[in-house]
Structures are given as structure tokens and as C-alpha cells.
Design an enzyme around this catalytic site. Structure first.
Site, PDB file in Angstrom:
ATOM      1  N   ASP A  88       0.843  -1.202   0.000  1.00 36.64           N
ATOM      2  CA  ASP A  88       0.000   0.000   0.000  1.00 36.64           C
ATOM      3  C   ASP A  88       0.876   1.249   0.000  1.00 36.64           C
ATOM      4  OD1 ASP A  88       0.966  -0.257   2.588  1.00 36.64           O
ATOM      5  OD2 ASP A  88      -0.987  -0.579   3.512  1.00 36.64           O
ATOM      6  N   GLU A 116      -9.736  -1.058   4.510  1.00 39.37           N
ATOM      7  CA  GLU A 116     -10.351  -0.536   5.719  1.00 39.37           C
ATOM      8  C   GLU A 116     -11.688  -1.239   5.990  1.00 39.37           C
ATOM      9  OE1 GLU A 116      -8.392   1.157   7.389  1.00 39.37           O
ATOM     10  OE2 GLU A 116      -7.939   3.141   6.633  1.00 39.37           O
TER      11      GLU A 116
END
Ligand code: PGA
Length: 261
Positions: A82, A158
Site C-alpha cells: 500500500d 479498511e
């Protein structure tokens, strides 16, 4: 390690293995050893190594051992998990800078073997497609090391993330932004991340989800005991057959151990 290495005793329907270590050092030593073993078996392994505070000691141990024992990482390929959107790769606090400092520089990895997300891209869709194509061309990820986020995220997947996603851009949770600021030494604006998707996580041939410290104890309890779902992406790892959740005793402190034999 002092608890049964098989979490299946108390995680119903789970395939994932839970390993609890007495402390952060023994946790980190074992994961460093696991990474090295994989590379010795498969010198051209595709590795995806998380950034953050959790794996720092693992990487220090790994690179020290690699130098001392002349372990050859030169044929490995490295995938970024990420990156913070809007953050240049050279900036201290970026995922890219972290990986260069802790992994690529000490192991002298060729740039040709590194594929990371660029947080400054204007065409994020293309950036995601290129990442997905790079992973496919390499035959998939052999080993992913993921730190468990305090909110249950894996990479920047998330809570609420679509579980069928590959690489994508995502709005970050307030808690992710808050802990993100602690990585940077200068003021930055954090709001979005670019990340591998849960499909990549679940397709990794081996996966180690790691956590340490008391501040991760609530989320590790939830990771093991809550109903799996995208409300807490870490819970989904329980159905990954090649996943080991490796945590220290502090992070495991709240797990209900009633069923351990
Ligand atoms: P940490 O971050 O290793 O710095 O705790 C993990 C994460 O939030 O992914």
C-alpha cells in the site's frame, strides 16, 4: 511460543493458524526465519512486505541474518502492499521510503525487481492495473507479511471494504490517518490510500498477519472471535488456508482461551 500452535481448537471453522509468542523479539525472530526459509526454498519468490512499526524488528533481524549468512534475495521480486496517496515516495513516512530503508537498501535489491505504488499518480486506475498485471506476471504472491491495523485493516483495506477488490484507492479511516501521522517527520495531508485488495491478500500462497503489544489486544481478540466479514477485514483471514496469525503475548492477552487443549 507457549500456547497451542493450532488456533483451530478455539476458532470454529477456521483454517488459519494462530501462534502466540512470549515477546516481540521471539515473534520477530520467527517471522524473519520464515521469510528466509521461503527464499531458500524458492529463490525467485514474490514477496509482499508490509510497512509500519510492527515488522521493523523482523526486517532488521532478516537483513542482518541475510548479510551474515549470505542469503541471496537477488532473484526475489518485491510488491508494495500500500501507499499514502499524495505522498512522494522519497518522503520519510511513505511506505516506499520505509521499504527502501529497511529492506531494499540492506538487501541490495535491484530496482527491476521492485514494484511499488506511486502515491503521486494522476491516473490511479492505470496504477492499479499495472500493479495487478505485475503480480499476475510474477505468478502471484508467494508470501505476504501484513501488519494488523488497530481498526482491523489489512494493507489499506479498511472496515467496509469490498472483499472482491484487487488494487484500488480507498478513503482512509480516521484511526489510520491518526496513526499514519506518527510515521512522518514533517506535516502531511493524509486522506486516501492505494492498496492491494483483499483478493490479493486471500490469493497469497502464504500469509503472515502479525501484531504485537497491548494496543493490538482488542483487535486481535476480535480477529479471532468475531463473526468474519468486511466490517473487520482481518477476520476474513481466518478462512485463508495458508495464513498464520503470529502475535506476541501482549497482543493475545484478551483472546478467550477457554477451548485451548
Ligand atoms: P503498525 O501499523 O505496524 O505501525 O502498528 C499496522 C497497520 O496499521 O497496518
Amino acid at each position: 511460543m507457549y500456547i497451542s500452535p493450532h488456533a483451530n481448537n478455539y476458532v470454529q471453522n477456521a483454517i488459519m493458524e494462530l501462534k502466540v509468542f512470549a515477546d516481540y523479539t521471539s515473534l520477530s525472530e520467527t517471522i524473519a526465519r520464515d521469510i528466509i526459509s521461503l527464499v531458500q526454498q524458492k529463490p525467485d519468490a514474490v514477496l509482499c512486505l508490509a510497512t509500519g512499526d510492527t515488522p521493523k524488528l523482523t526486517y532488521s533481524i532478516l537483513t542482518a541474518r541475510a548479510a551474515k549468512e549470505k542469503i541471496d534475495f537477488s532473484a526475489c521480486k518485491f510488491i508494495g502492499l500500500d501507499e499514502w496517496m499524495g505522498i512522494p515516495s522519497f518522503l520519510e513516512g511513505s511506505c516506499s521510503q520505509f521499504l527502501h530503508q529497511y529492506i531494499f537498501k540492506p538487501l541490495r535489491i535491484s530496482p527491476a525487481h521492485i514494484h511499488l505504488f506511486n502515491g503521486l499518480v494522476t491516473d490511479a486506475k492505470q496504477e492499479c492495473e499495472q500493479m495487478d498485471a505485475f503480480i499476475n506476471a510474477g505468478g502471484g504472491i508467494d508470501l505476504m507479511i501484513a501488519g494488523v491495523g488497530i481498526n482491523g485493516h489489512i494493507g489499506f483495506n479498511e472496515p467496509g471494504v469490498a472483499l472482491d477488490n484487487y488494487s484500488h484507492v480507498i478513503d482512509l479511516d480516521a484511526s489510520t490517518i491518526e496513526s499514519g501521522y506518527t510515521y512522518f517527520t514533517q506535516p502531511v495531508n493524509l486522506s486516501q490510500g492505494i492498496t492491494l485488495g483483499m483478493q490479493h491478500v486471500m490469493a497469497s500462497k502464504s500469509l503472515i498477519a502479525m501484531a504485537n503489544g497491548q494496543k493490538k489486544s482488542q483487535i486481535i481478540k476480535a480477529a479471532i472471535e468475531e463473526e468474519p466479514g468486511n466490517h473487520l477485514p482481518v477476520t476474513v483471514l481466518r478462512s485463508h488456508p495458508g495464513c498464520k496469525m503470529m502475535v506476541d503475548a501482549e497482543a493475545a492477552a484478551l483472546i478467550n482461551k477457554a477451548g485451548i487443549s
